[in-house]
Design an enzyme around this catalytic site. Sequence first.
Site, short mmCIF file in Angstrom:
data_model
loop_
_atom_site.label_atom_id
_atom_site.label_comp_id
_atom_site.label_asym_id
_atom_site.label_seq_id
_atom_site.Cartn_x
_atom_site.Cartn_y
_atom_site.Cartn_z
N THR A 1 11.36 10.74 11.65
CA THR A 1 12.23 11.83 11.26
C THR A 1 11.38 13.06 11.00
OG1 THR A 1 13.91 12.57 9.67
CG2 THR A 1 12.21 11.10 8.83
N HIS B 1 8.33 -2.88 0.79
CA HIS B 1 7.17 -3.55 0.20
C HIS B 1 7.34 -5.08 0.14
CE1 HIS B 1 3.37 -3.58 -1.56
NE2 HIS B 1 3.56 -2.89 -2.68
#
Length: 403
Positions: free
Chosen positions: A322, A374
């Site tokens: 993006t 994560h």
Amino acid sequence: MAIEVKIPPMGESITSGVLSKWHVKDGDIVKKDQPLFELETDKITSEGTAESAGKITFKVAAGTEVKIGQVVASIDEAASAAPAAAPAPAAAPSEASAKEGAKSDAQSPAVRRLAAETGVDPASVEGSGKAGRVTKGDMLAAGEAKPAEKAPAPAPTPSPQASRPSPAPTGERQTRVTMTKLRQTIAKRLVSAQHEAAMLTTFNEVDMSAVMELRKKYQDDFVKKNGVKLGFMSFFTKAVVQALKDVPAVNARIDGDTIVQNHYYDVSMAVSTEKGLMVPVIRNCDSLSMADIEKEIGNAAKKARDGKITLADLEGGVFTITNGGIFGSMLSTPILNAPQSAILGLHAINERPVALNGQVVIRPMMYLALSYDHRLVDGKEAVTFLVKVKQAIEDPARLLIGA
């Protein structure tokens, strides 16, 4: 013969949508393949076109929720455009207006002068002259009979309370618009991504000097050969593909208790449209040339902005890029495009002082932001991935040898 206009299929997961807008009016004569309506679903916005020419008759109004396959209008192929109506003949001047014109033409210079001085319209005065002409005496008599103008009343002195501006009506300060299905889905996906993933963002900065110099040096030749400009996105796409190969944990996703490892490189590109953010996928970026990537990105962005994107164009990406830099963003923390495990945010290029070989120099710098899940990607892998992208952009020759 009447042809039914139906809501076209959009994919197995889409069963309904909202016919948000008609591009034609009820009863219009439409042409074959002419856009008729705009359909908003929870995933894409698309257009419906006419399968044949003829007169269209609506069966549902704009704003109606419709199902896939539902008939929303019919087209009468036998109907043709009505011939244009002949212009109406100019109306003959009325007897009164003719009289007025004659009266005006017969006014003497003295009458016209008095009309200018007194403000009395001769047309409103009954003439005593020959053939009803208004004379000087008629104008003087009319002037004496005219009531004196009233002097304007002095404006009242406003009180301190009255001098305060009154609050604007509520309707002028706020408007309420129902969220489109696409915007509702975007909102739900973004919130879901934050709730379900252990999202973390790591940052780095990249010197854009080498890429900018390459573009400046070869841009003209590149455009002549390929018919498209060499942009920054093709460099970053190639850099991302190389980093995904070097750090395969980023090219994976979580499915329940299972890790799904991807061995292909379909990269999603975020595109801002009037309807909201859409993320079309560029397929097989590892085998595309820089020119092919630029063309594919341009085509995908145009389809998204024109409302011609399909569900298939949005599915199957393994990683997202993006670019908030086109709007001037200095730094951001992009949100994951689920079920992907990472997204790279690009930002504005700004000249900044940096230390290089013991000296302070001015370089065109860009901040990079990598948000990742994560649960799947460790910090070491995320940082390594971002460093790989940085190295490829600062030394584009690495992209040629895959280093």
